[in-house]
Design an enzyme around this catalytic site. Sequence first.
Site, PDB file in Angstrom:
ATOM      1  N   VAL D  27       0.845  -1.198   0.000  1.00 51.42           N
ATOM      2  CA  VAL D  27       0.000   0.000   0.000  1.00 51.42           C
ATOM      3  C   VAL D  27       0.882   1.251   0.000  1.00 51.42           C
ATOM      4  CG1 VAL D  27      -1.636   1.338   1.396  1.00 51.42           C
ATOM      5  CG2 VAL D  27      -1.959  -1.134   1.113  1.00 51.42           C
ATOM      6  N   VAL D  28       1.867   1.251   0.883  1.00 46.33           N
ATOM      7  CA  VAL D  28       2.730   2.429   1.025  1.00 46.33           C
ATOM      8  C   VAL D  28       3.495   2.700  -0.277  1.00 46.33           C
ATOM      9  CG1 VAL D  28       4.766   3.332   2.214  1.00 46.33           C
ATOM     10  CG2 VAL D  28       2.983   2.139   3.512  1.00 46.33           C
ATOM     11  N   ARG D  29       4.045   1.639  -0.878  1.00 43.56           N
ATOM     12  CA  ARG D  29       4.846   1.869  -2.084  1.00 43.56           C
ATOM     13  C   ARG D  29       3.979   2.200  -3.289  1.00 43.56           C
ATOM     14  NH1 ARG D  29      10.390  -1.689  -1.302  1.00 43.56           N
ATOM     15  NH2 ARG D  29      11.007  -0.484   0.535  1.00 43.56           N
ATOM     16  N   GLY D 106     -10.210  -8.770   8.843  1.00 48.97           N
ATOM     17  CA  GLY D 106     -11.186  -9.803   8.528  1.00 48.97           C
ATOM     18  C   GLY D 106     -12.599  -9.280   8.549  1.00 48.97           C
ATOM     19  N   THR D 130      -6.303 -12.600   7.381  1.00 48.21           N
ATOM     20  CA  THR D 130      -6.649 -13.469   8.504  1.00 48.21           C
ATOM     21  C   THR D 130      -6.159 -14.863   8.173  1.00 48.21           C
ATOM     22  OG1 THR D 130      -8.457 -14.696   9.567  1.00 48.21           O
ATOM     23  CG2 THR D 130      -8.973 -13.641   7.491  1.00 48.21           C
ATOM     24  N   ASP D 132      -7.681 -17.487   8.981  1.00 50.39           N
ATOM     25  CA  ASP D 132      -8.806 -18.429   8.988  1.00 50.39           C
ATOM     26  C   ASP D 132      -9.374 -18.742   7.603  1.00 50.39           C
ATOM     27  OD1 ASP D 132      -8.553 -18.406  11.740  1.00 50.39           O
ATOM     28  OD2 ASP D 132     -10.075 -16.858  12.021  1.00 50.39           O
ATOM     29  N   GLY D 175      -9.090 -21.555  13.493  1.00 49.21           N
ATOM     30  CA  GLY D 175     -10.010 -21.386  12.378  1.00 49.21           C
ATOM     31  C   GLY D 175     -11.377 -20.869  12.795  1.00 49.21           C
ATOM     32  N   ALA D 191      -3.333 -36.704   8.049  1.00 51.74           N
ATOM     33  CA  ALA D 191      -4.104 -37.072   9.238  1.00 51.74           C
ATOM     34  C   ALA D 191      -5.066 -38.210   8.912  1.00 51.74           C
ATOM     35  CB  ALA D 191      -4.883 -35.877   9.752  1.00 51.74           C
ATOM     36  N   GLU D 192      -5.328 -39.044   9.913  1.00 51.54           N
ATOM     37  CA  GLU D 192      -6.259 -40.149   9.703  1.00 51.54           C
ATOM     38  C   GLU D 192      -7.702 -39.662   9.732  1.00 51.54           C
ATOM     39  OE1 GLU D 192      -3.351 -40.573  11.225  1.00 51.54           O
ATOM     40  OE2 GLU D 192      -2.643 -41.884   9.638  1.00 51.54           O
ATOM     41  N   LYS D 218      -2.341 -49.880  11.251  1.00 51.23           N
ATOM     42  CA  LYS D 218      -1.748 -48.590  11.623  1.00 51.23           C
ATOM     43  C   LYS D 218      -1.361 -48.636  13.084  1.00 51.23           C
ATOM     44  CE  LYS D 218      -3.804 -45.574   8.278  1.00 51.23           C
ATOM     45  NZ  LYS D 218      -4.329 -44.252   7.980  1.00 51.23           N
TER      46      LYS D 218
END
Lengths: 328, 328, 328, 328
Positions: D27-29, D106, D130, D132, D175, D191-192, D218
């Site tokens: 934004v600044v540049r 957000g 954010t 999330d 989240g 993940a299972e 497993k």
Amino acid sequence: MAKKIKKIGVMTSGGDSPGMNAAIRAVVRACAYYDVKCIGYYRGYEGMIDNDFIELSPRSVKNIINKGGTFLKSARSEEFRTQQGRKKAYQNLKKSKVDAMVLIGGDGTFTGGAMFSEEYDIPVVGVPGTIDNDICGTQYTIGYDTALNTVVDAIDKIRDTASSHNRLFFIEVMGRDAGFIALNSGVGAGAEEILIPEEDQKLEKVLESLKRSKRSGKTSSIVVVAEGDKTGENVFELAKAAKEQLPSYNPRVTVLGHLQRGGTPTCFDRVLASRLGVKSVEFLLDGQRDIMVGLENNQVVATPISDIVNSEHDINRELLRISDILSI
Amino acid sequence: MAKKIKKIGVMTSGGDSPGMNAAIRAVVRACAYYDVKCIGYYRGYEGMIDNDFIELSPRSVKNIINKGGTFLKSARSEEFRTQQGRKKAYQNLKKSKVDAMVLIGGDGTFTGGAMFSEEYDIPVVGVPGTIDNDICGTQYTIGYDTALNTVVDAIDKIRDTASSHNRLFFIEVMGRDAGFIALNSGVGAGAEEILIPEEDQKLEKVLESLKRSKRSGKTSSIVVVAEGDKTGENVFELAKAAKEQLPSYNPRVTVLGHLQRGGTPTCFDRVLASRLGVKSVEFLLDGQRDIMVGLENNQVVATPISDIVNSEHDINRELLRISDILSI
Amino acid sequence: MAKKIKKIGVMTSGGDSPGMNAAIRAVVRACAYYDVKCIGYYRGYEGMIDNDFIELSPRSVKNIINKGGTFLKSARSEEFRTQQGRKKAYQNLKKSKVDAMVLIGGDGTFTGGAMFSEEYDIPVVGVPGTIDNDICGTQYTIGYDTALNTVVDAIDKIRDTASSHNRLFFIEVMGRDAGFIALNSGVGAGAEEILIPEEDQKLEKVLESLKRSKRSGKTSSIVVVAEGDKTGENVFELAKAAKEQLPSYNPRVTVLGHLQRGGTPTCFDRVLASRLGVKSVEFLLDGQRDIMVGLENNQVVATPISDIVNSEHDINRELLRISDILSI
Amino acid sequence: MAKKIKKIGVMTSGGDSPGMNAAIRAVVRACAYYDVKCIGYYRGYEGMIDNDFIELSPRSVKNIINKGGTFLKSARSEEFRTQQGRKKAYQNLKKSKVDAMVLIGGDGTFTGGAMFSEEYDIPVVGVPGTIDNDICGTQYTIGYDTALNTVVDAIDKIRDTASSHNRLFFIEVMGRDAGFIALNSGVGAGAEEILIPEEDQKLEKVLESLKRSKRSGKTSSIVVVAEGDKTGENVFELAKAAKEQLPSYNPRVTVLGHLQRGGTPTCFDRVLASRLGVKSVEFLLDGQRDIMVGLENNQVVATPISDIVNSEHDINRELLRISDILSI
């Protein structure tokens, strides 16, 4: 005279730590180098009791030096505390013609090993592997340096939020009854306060100090709390007390938990594990037994296991002083 | 009797290294703790000559403990090697009423500092900051541990490709005339060969060993080469020779370069920098001068700068032996 | 009607990339899920020709989702370019009763696959795995996101030194004839200039712009150069020209090299590889053939391989504009 | 006709996220590039109410593209929800001659901004920042990709311990009411089971599936739980239920907490923040107002803020299916 060693068993026991794989690799390759056979028992003493093992060659341990955890798996064994359990283990070792054992683990592992070696004629060498650094006879345990970096990295991330929101964070770190991780990661992360079991900081003193910090212009703060510390019952009680007395600080809690145990080992831990692993084999071949290998003043040294078990590894109190100065 | 110190100057000079900011922070906060004023000179001796400085308070150094590089910037100064240059620097220090200097840098920095302190009545304390670890009087220099981890992390990545493609990689790492980085990162990364200036490995011996590795079933290999090593003229010549004698290995070269100098410092380097920074101020206030602070056997010690300059920090030859065993 | 597929082969070919293991895992587990057998060929087409393979079950691919490289290894095969080579491969597939192939790799891999599928009745599906992102039919190739982060991390480290020493760095990054890595990592790392093969920046213009930067108060600069870029012959010539015209900037060169290919894949690459791997099996089971799976607008899509081979994946020129604005 | 914009204010509000600094920099540049003045308000709406701001030039935002958090700090403002608070803010903006605002944050930030812009004649543009990813009008929010990688890295570490000890881990991730982080990091970490608020998985079904996993061979398992998920009341209740029904699995809990919010942004987040930041300024200068910039199909698009507030960003249900297949 000690009988010639032709086959060495290796296992990992107790809480896993980064670098255990590097230590196993070093044991296996040192065996190959000296023309000694090597087998690995799974799940520590459990595998010795269940005769659950694997033959290991230099190629079995390739590409594991940088892997966290232990591919031989680890466990705490209730059965090995019984005479019956140790007897089973001994019979399995005899069956496989294992002449000596390298035990990678912590205090509990060595206690079991000392008992075993006393009862049966199997020389053992301990290799200190735990993130807690709470073992005598070595300045550093395998995994400790990695855990410090994991903790410091996590606190760096939390500080981003703490300073963006002008907040106070209480962060609980591992270490059981020892303050090594808290003290060193606290200095490394620039924590304002560090609470460890070895020092009885009073709750009121801590809160007073946090208030002073805030008055002096600090807008956010990190307090690192060792899991064994009792200053405020526990970290949640601490935060509650802080909330009452420093409401504008908006205190939060993070319990880092098990992520501190894993991860790619640091260079330091890999080199340490490599040196200790090689020397554990060399000491056995030289006829030594019932010792733990450790690093003192950058030299690998051997200490009788009996001197290590139940002794306490002193923390560096100088660091508390440094921390006090730096949190001005 | 030494005159009371009321104001200390601090600067960073020579090649930058991770942890220099943590060291500056420690100097600044220790000054505040002991009620001594502190200013920072930019770009090492250049800033002293140009009178380019900044007043530093505890809040000026917040949130920098984890930043690589040095916010005071660094430079090598030709002018400071002249009597004229040093005189200008002295006059600026007098003007600002600076009573003593903390010099964070390497060998070159200390040589300049020793000369300066001899000519003018300004006590100096050196703090060893360089990734090369090539300084006597301390087991570890600030930034070395971070550089090792950076190198090991890079080699881990390269090994992914090396083992996916059954290739041989020659990796050149920093260290000027010293093999510390190569030796330790080589062991940490599980390199098959490590070539350092302190050891004259013959090219033919290296190639012979690589051939043996290949016959023994290794499908990929990593050779770590210190930049000062002369085994094969340079790393590209080495790879060329390997290509001729081991064509199926498909040798490649990576020169890691300047990325080894930067990055977030490890916990070890932050704690080291914090300890050395605080003690450099405390030693000055205790009347010591013309020393370097260092870490020996986990204690901060002071060594006369004159003993350090031009002495050599010996590498740990034991590691070469370990490397040999582990690359079986 | 297409014959029912009961066994699928999978392989990785061409330059390895992070996420290839995650893709193999997804193929293997999708096969198990749909009750189809799965075997993996080692070293891409080489393994198909040499009949070098392994049977794969869901448990064979555990704990590999986060590993760089490819455990099936990769190679470029000269022999597969010959009819003779492809015939051997076909015969081996028949012998093992492989009904279809999933080919994980880049442009060269797909060219070979298209030829093979045309000559023999073996449906193939391509999965785009390369760090270069130079493949049509998908917004992202597997490994590209990881490579970007590796490059940006390296440049962050180099910037520490660049800004500590007020220096100009030229950093060469991978990408063959494509500027994706250079463009995106250049924006991500805040580079002052980005030189890519798709744009013919004139050497003089680049130097002019660097001079302007310096005048505007910038004390250090990073120029990211794609390996395929020809602005200054090569990165070393560029630095030489800069040295002549901007001597005070003290230009340096780093060629990042093969470390860009390895490392733990990012979450993005793991999810991408998982999605593409599963869908490659599902497309085959749905009777599709000779397609490549890709990601467009966050949906997995299929494109005929013939449309992909030799087409060009356009870079996002908008990013060049953004880079120009941000380097003000 | 819209009045010419000569000065833009920028702020960050709500929970901080990695990449916010990169967005401010952009934004600044962009302002400087288009010759528009720029000031930054501290602590979001709080700083607008308190008139706490800083003038920003291109050099004020150097070396921040890679820093987590937000140097403008962030807060949630109660006072801005009152008419009185918004009036104060408006008066301060007028005093400083601010013609338009860029709001980085957000949902809550945009709700406030929409109200403000309606009441007073200050055009606003929202930039979605954010971790999330729970915002409509953009496929990705700034910080989300970084958070995913932080979570996956933490789970990788925990998996080292899980598989070394044959354990079951329940890991709670952030989240709020959205399952984006859980779903994508869960697939990425292998993940299972993945429990998200958008799907009502029954507790019994989850436990059944874990038992099936265990029977299928497993030895360890990871269950990722979104903080908004209600399958087992909360993650601790889940673990308790698992302990009762799967005692040998030795279930443990880790709540990742605030470390997910911080850290160096990934390349993806930096590029996203850079693109959205530049375009937010360009849209304002083009006369647009009361929109949010977002990324759809790799293009920056504008959506009226009123369409975004209170709408729901749908998760990709396809990923649940993929996860199911891959956890076979």
